[in-house]
Design an enzyme around this catalytic site. Structure first.
Site, PDB file in Angstrom:
ATOM      1  N   HIS A  34      -6.274   2.987  -1.175  1.00  0.00           N
ATOM      2  CA  HIS A  34      -6.279   2.683  -2.870  1.00  0.00           C
ATOM      3  C   HIS A  34      -7.497   1.705  -2.920  1.00  0.00           C
ATOM      4  O   HIS A  34      -8.324   1.239  -2.131  1.00  0.00           O
ATOM      5  CB  HIS A  34      -5.068   2.619  -3.326  1.00  0.00           C
ATOM      6  CG  HIS A  34      -4.079   1.242  -2.609  1.00  0.00           C
ATOM      7  ND1 HIS A  34      -4.776   0.018  -2.517  1.00  0.00           N
ATOM      8  CD2 HIS A  34      -3.146   1.289  -1.712  1.00  0.00           C
ATOM      9  CE1 HIS A  34      -4.139  -0.637  -1.626  1.00  0.00           C
ATOM     10  NE2 HIS A  34      -3.006   0.052  -1.247  1.00  0.00           N
ATOM     11  N   HIS A  37      -7.892  -1.215  -0.415  1.00  0.00           N
ATOM     12  CA  HIS A  37      -8.471  -1.064   0.551  1.00  0.00           C
ATOM     13  C   HIS A  37     -10.020  -0.981   0.241  1.00  0.00           C
ATOM     14  O   HIS A  37     -10.693  -1.630   0.933  1.00  0.00           O
ATOM     15  CB  HIS A  37      -8.045   0.391   1.183  1.00  0.00           C
ATOM     16  CG  HIS A  37      -6.740   0.302   1.621  1.00  0.00           C
ATOM     17  ND1 HIS A  37      -5.773   1.137   1.043  1.00  0.00           N
ATOM     18  CD2 HIS A  37      -5.915  -0.267   2.590  1.00  0.00           C
ATOM     19  CE1 HIS A  37      -4.577   1.048   1.780  1.00  0.00           C
ATOM     20  NE2 HIS A  37      -4.574   0.253   2.504  1.00  0.00           N
ATOM     21  N   GLN A  61       5.545  -0.518  14.198  1.00  0.00           N
ATOM     22  CA  GLN A  61       5.771  -1.594  12.896  1.00  0.00           C
ATOM     23  C   GLN A  61       6.797  -0.890  12.045  1.00  0.00           C
ATOM     24  O   GLN A  61       7.302  -1.661  11.178  1.00  0.00           O
ATOM     25  CB  GLN A  61       4.716  -2.105  12.374  1.00  0.00           C
ATOM     26  CG  GLN A  61       3.933  -1.184  11.309  1.00  0.00           C
ATOM     27  CD  GLN A  61       2.491  -1.443  10.915  1.00  0.00           C
ATOM     28  OE1 GLN A  61       1.674  -1.514  11.732  1.00  0.00           O
ATOM     29  NE2 GLN A  61       2.612  -1.950   9.669  1.00  0.00           N
ATOM     30  N   GLY A 148      -5.301  -7.800   3.150  1.00  0.00           N
ATOM     31  CA  GLY A 148      -5.011  -8.231   1.699  1.00  0.00           C
ATOM     32  C   GLY A 148      -3.893  -9.233   1.624  1.00  0.00           C
ATOM     33  O   GLY A 148      -3.053  -9.131   2.371  1.00  0.00           O
ATOM     34  N   ASP A 151       0.085  -8.600   1.486  1.00  0.00           N
ATOM     35  CA  ASP A 151       1.031  -8.882   2.540  1.00  0.00           C
ATOM     36  C   ASP A 151       0.955 -10.114   3.136  1.00  0.00           C
ATOM     37  O   ASP A 151       0.347 -10.212   4.125  1.00  0.00           O
ATOM     38  CB  ASP A 151       0.587  -7.616   3.559  1.00  0.00           C
ATOM     39  CG  ASP A 151       0.856  -6.407   3.047  1.00  0.00           C
ATOM     40  OD1 ASP A 151       2.166  -5.907   3.082  1.00  0.00           O
ATOM     41  OD2 ASP A 151       0.136  -5.848   2.678  1.00  0.00           O
ATOM     42  N   GLN A 154       2.469 -11.192   6.523  1.00  0.00           N
ATOM     43  CA  GLN A 154       1.612 -10.316   7.497  1.00  0.00           C
ATOM     44  C   GLN A 154       0.313 -11.314   7.945  1.00  0.00           C
ATOM     45  O   GLN A 154       0.007 -11.463   9.077  1.00  0.00           O
ATOM     46  CB  GLN A 154       1.236  -8.973   7.170  1.00  0.00           C
ATOM     47  CG  GLN A 154       0.251  -8.532   7.974  1.00  0.00           C
ATOM     48  CD  GLN A 154       0.020  -6.864   7.652  1.00  0.00           C
ATOM     49  OE1 GLN A 154       0.744  -6.182   7.857  1.00  0.00           O
ATOM     50  NE2 GLN A 154      -1.055  -6.680   6.734  1.00  0.00           N
ATOM     51  N   LEU A 185      -1.525  -2.838  -6.233  1.00  0.00           N
ATOM     52  CA  LEU A 185      -1.792  -1.652  -5.695  1.00  0.00           C
ATOM     53  C   LEU A 185      -1.183  -1.580  -4.374  1.00  0.00           C
ATOM     54  O   LEU A 185      -1.174  -2.704  -3.406  1.00  0.00           O
ATOM     55  CB  LEU A 185      -3.191  -1.116  -5.492  1.00  0.00           C
ATOM     56  CG  LEU A 185      -3.979  -1.374  -6.765  1.00  0.00           C
ATOM     57  CD1 LEU A 185      -5.288  -0.912  -6.567  1.00  0.00           C
ATOM     58  CD2 LEU A 185      -3.354  -0.325  -7.807  1.00  0.00           C
TER      59      LEU A 185
END
Ligand code: PAF
Length: 284
Positions: A34, A37, A61, A148, A151, A154, A185
């Site tokens: 999307h 990305h 994961q 991104g 997250d 992460q 998104l």
């Protein structure tokens, strides 16, 4: 755009690229591409001579097999998006290519950073993320890798792993891309009903309309907004942006608000900057 399916072809392409003194931007994804990305690809293109995009739905994961099964895999649409965005090498590896031995041995222990919030609700999730990011980076070789900010946890876990293992990669983060109405998104948004999308807007609204107040007040207000919209809240927490520890009662200054919950049975997360005014500040 070249498309490869094997680790051998991928490594060869990266080796030849570096031999030609061209830098590599790596964009690791699980597909269902999307605008978020595409923003990562654009950043990678602007900082590097070439861009490698990987699409791999990493089974290690996922703590829930149903979630893994339901994860969207629109391969031909993804190929078109990657091509249009200017990716040089698209890697579409099988599980066997990435994990010849399955399940793969865990050779890096994610510390406390990965045990709370998403890690607490999805046991083993960050162990799997760290495991696959390490593998993708080690196959690619020296590169910059793009993730991104949506997250947020992460990114913290990956940065810590890169520091601890001294991996040959520079981590770059890109701000969350949102629809005009504020919705962050996410590949999982495809599974939201029209009504679910409206409920999901409460996440970005809670972030946008956050008061300058104490951490407790901010958490309470954000939680109320999510609950009023019908979100099944998983957590609402104000944390230090690096340690991800909840800020102390006396803290004043910038911090991060992390939100997670379920809408239509779909897990959604979001986060944004906040400014804390301590309610415990000593006045004289
Ligand atoms: O954020 C994702 O899409 C995944 O967790 C990642 C980083 C590609 C690892 O599988």
């Amino acid at each position: 755009m070249k498309i490869v399916h094997t680790v051998a072809e991928w490594q060869q392409w990266c080796d030849e690229t570096r031999l030609a003194k061209r830098t590599i931007g790596l964009v690791p994804t699980m597909g269902a591409l999307h605008g978020g990305h595409v923003a990562l690809i654009q950043a990678a293109k602007s900082h590097n001579d070439t861009v490698v995009l990987t699409i791999f739905v990493n089974p290690t994961q996922f703590s829930n097999s149903q979630d893994l099964e339901n994860y969207p895999r629109p391969e031909s649409a993804d190929i078109a998006v990657a091509d249009a965005a200017g990716v040089d090498l698209l890697v579409l590896p099988s599980v066997h290519e990435i994990w010849p031995v399955f399940p793969p041995p865990v050779n890096y222990q994610v510390g406390p950073l990965g045990e709370r919030y998403e890690g607490a609700d999805r046991p083993g999730h960050f162990t799997g993320v760290a495991q696959v990011v390490r593998r993708l980076v080690e196959i690619t070789g020296e590169c910059r890798a793009y993730f991104g900010e949506k997250d947020f946890q992460q990114v913290c876990v990956i940065r810590e792993m890169v520091r601890t293992l001294d991996l040959d990669v520079e981590i770059q983060t890109i701000a969350t891309v949102r629809e005009e109405n504020g919705l962050a998104l996410a590949s999982r948004n495809i599974r939201l009903s029209a009504e679910g999308k409206t409920r999901a807007l409460s996440f970005s609204r809670a972030l946008r309309e956050v008061p300058e107040a104490s951490a407790e007040e901010i958490e309470l207000e954000a939680r109320q907004r999510l609950e009023a919209a019908g979100v099944a809240v998983a957590y609402v927490t104000v944390v230090d942006s690096r340690s991800l520890q909840r800020v102390s009662a006396h803290y004043e200054g910038p911090a991060r608000l992390l939100l997670a919950g379920e809408v239509d049975g779909v897990r959604l997360i979001d986060n944004g900057p906040v400014f804390i005014r301590s309610s415990h500040a000593v006045s004289n």
